[in-house]
Design a protein around this motif. Structure first.
Motif, PDB file in Angstrom:
ATOM      1  N   GLU A 389     175.981  18.165 -25.824  1.00 40.91           N
ATOM      2  CA  GLU A 389     177.369  17.642 -25.804  1.00 40.91           C
ATOM      3  C   GLU A 389     177.994  17.916 -24.400  1.00 40.91           C
ATOM      4  O   GLU A 389     177.665  19.029 -23.837  1.00 40.91           O
ATOM      5  N   VAL A 390     178.688  16.801 -23.991  1.00 41.30           N
ATOM      6  CA  VAL A 390     178.995  16.944 -22.650  1.00 41.30           C
ATOM      7  C   VAL A 390     180.353  17.383 -22.444  1.00 41.30           C
ATOM      8  O   VAL A 390     180.919  17.520 -21.432  1.00 41.30           O
ATOM      9  N   ASP A 391     181.056  17.452 -23.500  1.00 45.51           N
ATOM     10  CA  ASP A 391     182.391  18.134 -23.512  1.00 45.51           C
ATOM     11  C   ASP A 391     182.888  19.175 -24.216  1.00 45.51           C
ATOM     12  O   ASP A 391     183.029  18.985 -25.762  1.00 45.51           O
ATOM     13  N   TRP A 392     182.839  20.381 -23.806  1.00 38.90           N
ATOM     14  CA  TRP A 392     183.142  21.459 -24.823  1.00 38.90           C
ATOM     15  C   TRP A 392     184.604  21.813 -25.039  1.00 38.90           C
ATOM     16  O   TRP A 392     184.798  22.534 -25.943  1.00 38.90           O
ATOM     17  N   VAL A 393     185.235  20.902 -24.253  1.00 35.85           N
ATOM     18  CA  VAL A 393     186.808  20.990 -25.020  1.00 35.85           C
ATOM     19  C   VAL A 393     187.015  20.276 -26.212  1.00 35.85           C
ATOM     20  O   VAL A 393     187.485  20.600 -26.960  1.00 35.85           O
TER      21      VAL A 393
END
Ligand code: FES
Length: 522
Positions: A389-393
């Protein structure tokens, strides 16, 4: 939402399956609509990649791959790439704020917002015109103003977000009274912002959309606005209608899944699958029923998160350290170590890992002071690493399945960094901040007794419209950030100094001045 015109239909952000580690569900439940039919459309519009808008499973299963995609002009190709992977091949690449005419006289315009704080590197709004009837699906986008849409003629239907869509303040480890006070403030600010947008556009009809989600997992059930908590940030459409009436609004229209509104330039008629007031009067019972029905889905998702074979520290090092090395603005903006406390499967043991921004490394926690501390299940981070996952938000943080503590003010750079865990995104965000910091906004305006820079230091809202002065404090109504005018200090976020002086005082010379550093931190 599906927009039907004689010149074609547009399906917008069809979201059905739970998002963010099975924490958010659409409410009311829309899973029983006739999606086989609704998915047969001429055009598809995906406003952005947040998972409560971009539902890959649903798009793949139900939406016609013949649909032409109306693509916002984003700096990265991620939205297009993900849609191509799902089987879509026909893309109309729009230019932000440019009206295009499609077959049959259907006109559309997409405004793309592209700062690192807009969605996952991008959020957008869709404007549509057919036969003199205009609609704006503003969705959850936050443009500084709506002048671009206003200039295209009177809008008949304005759809916009009014409720919360964030983890603040619920996840913060604060006394309950403080959480309630912050939540209440946030709830009021969300409504104020909504009234401002509505007042800007002055559309014939206003549709409260894009939220709130509902929370069906037992652990998150408390976030539903059914307990009379004035600090709950997720008011629903029926609360919107009551609050809107208090400020004189009488043109609101609530839609349920299956509701149909027919709009002409002079008329509106809406039919609902059930009585709207009665539906919301029984909200708690509807939620209870949904909770039972969706329990197996949540359980199945939970069973997929554990990956005991993953060495979290080693993987975080491998993934994050090269990005820390490259990061100038974001790393400087964070300015200190950020700690992750990962709770093991037994619910007891804790592994503490630090992302050390100044030291540019990921390592074990060394009993030091940290800027932010996040506590979450180790299994969730294992899953993020497992799926790369590149976006933990757009996964962990929006799930609200964590708690947080911080020293000092909100720091947007922490979240900006954790949504940019790829080379492409990080480079874009770094470039954006670089440009943003260099652009000195020279124009000043007078508000009351103060002369201040015209553009908000946060995200450049026009303070002649959004700035309100109370004593020596200026508040920008767009996101509610506050500034101490005598010192210029931002009271909400780190950095973001404002230029201000009392009216009548001479303007200082700016010759030789350097733009302020991204984020001076202690
Ligand atoms: S632009 Fe965000 S508070 Fe002003």
């Amino acid at each position: 939402m599906r927009i039907d015109t004689p010149a074609g239909s547009i399906l917008c952000d069809p979201w059905v399956n739970p998002a963010y580690f099975a924490s958010w569900f659409p409410f009311p439940d829309n899973s029983q609509l006739d999606w086989e039919t609704l998915g047969q459309v001429d055009y598809l519009y995906l406003s952005h990649l947040h998972r409560d808008h971009f539902d890959a499973k649903h798009l793949k299963r139900f939406v016609s791959k013949k649909a032409r995609v109306l693509l916002p002009e984003y700096p990265t190709s991620e939205l297009e790439d993900e849609l191509r992977e799902l089987g879509f091949t026909d893309f109309i690449k729009t230019v932000s704020e440019e009206v295009i005419e499609l077959d049959g006289g259907l006109k559309v315009m997409i405004q793309a917002l592209t700062s690192p704080t807009d969605g996952p590197i991008g959020d957008s709004s869709l404007w549509v015109e057919y036969d003199g009837v205009r609609l704006l699906n503003q969705n959850d986008a936050r443009p500084t103003d709506l002048a671009t849409f206003e200039a295209l003629g009177h809008v008949h239907a304005h759809m916009l977000q009014f409720s919360g869509a964030i983890w603040y303040p619920m996840v913060y480890e604060l006394p309950q009274a403080a959480k309630t006070a912050f939540g209440k403030q946030k709830r009021e600010r969300q409504f104020d912002r909504t009234w401002r947008y509505i007042d800007d556009l002055k559309a014939s009809h206003v549709f409260p959309i894009a939220g709130p989600p509902c929370f069906l997992d037992d652990e998150l059930w408390k976030f539903n606005d059914i307990f009379g908590d004035e600090g709950n940030i997720f008011p629903d459409q029926s609360v919107f209608m009551k609050e809107y009436a208090k400020v004189g609004g009488n043109n609101g229209v609530v839609l349920l899944p299956g509701s149909v509104t027919e709009i002409t330039a002079t008329s509106i008629e809406t039919t609902h699958p059930t009585d709207v007031d009665e539906f919301f009067a029984n909200k708690a019972a509807h939620l209870e029923e949904m909770r039972e029905r969706k329990r197996p889905i949540i359980e199945a998702e939970k069973a997929s998160w554990r990956h005991p074979e993953i060495d979290v520290l080693k993987e975080m090092k491998r993934r994050i350290e090269p990005l820390l090395e490259e990061s100038i603005y974001l790393a400087k903006g964070v300015g200190g170590p950020v700690r992750f406390d990962l709770v093991g499967y037994d619910g007891d043991s804790v592994e503490s890992i630090v992302v050390d921004f100044p030291g540019k490394e990921v390592r074990r926690y060394a009993d030091e002071k940290v800027r932010y501390r996040f506590r979450t299940e180790r299994a969730l981070v294992e899953h993020l690493l497992f799926i790369d996952e590149v976006d933990w938000v757009n996964s962990l943080f929006l799930s609200c399945r964590f708690s947080a503590a911080r020293i000092g003010q909100y720091n947007e750079f922490v979240y900006a960094f954790f949504k940019c865990l790829s080379e492409e995104r990080l480079q874009y965000a770094e470039g954006w901040y670089d440009e943003h910091q260099r652009t000195t906004d020279a124009e000043d305006i007078t508000i009351g007794d103060w002369v201040v820079q015209r553009r908000c230091p946060h995200l450049k809202a026009d303070l002649s419209r959004f700035g309100i002065i109370d004593g020596d404090t200026l508040q920008c109504q767009l996101h509610g950030w506050r500034f101490d005018l005598p010192s210029g200090r931002c009271l909400t976020g780190v950095g973001h100094q404002i230029r201000a002086r009392r009216a009548g005082d001479p303007a200082p010379s700016t010759e030789g001045e350097k733009p302020e550093a991204a984020a001076p931190t202690a």
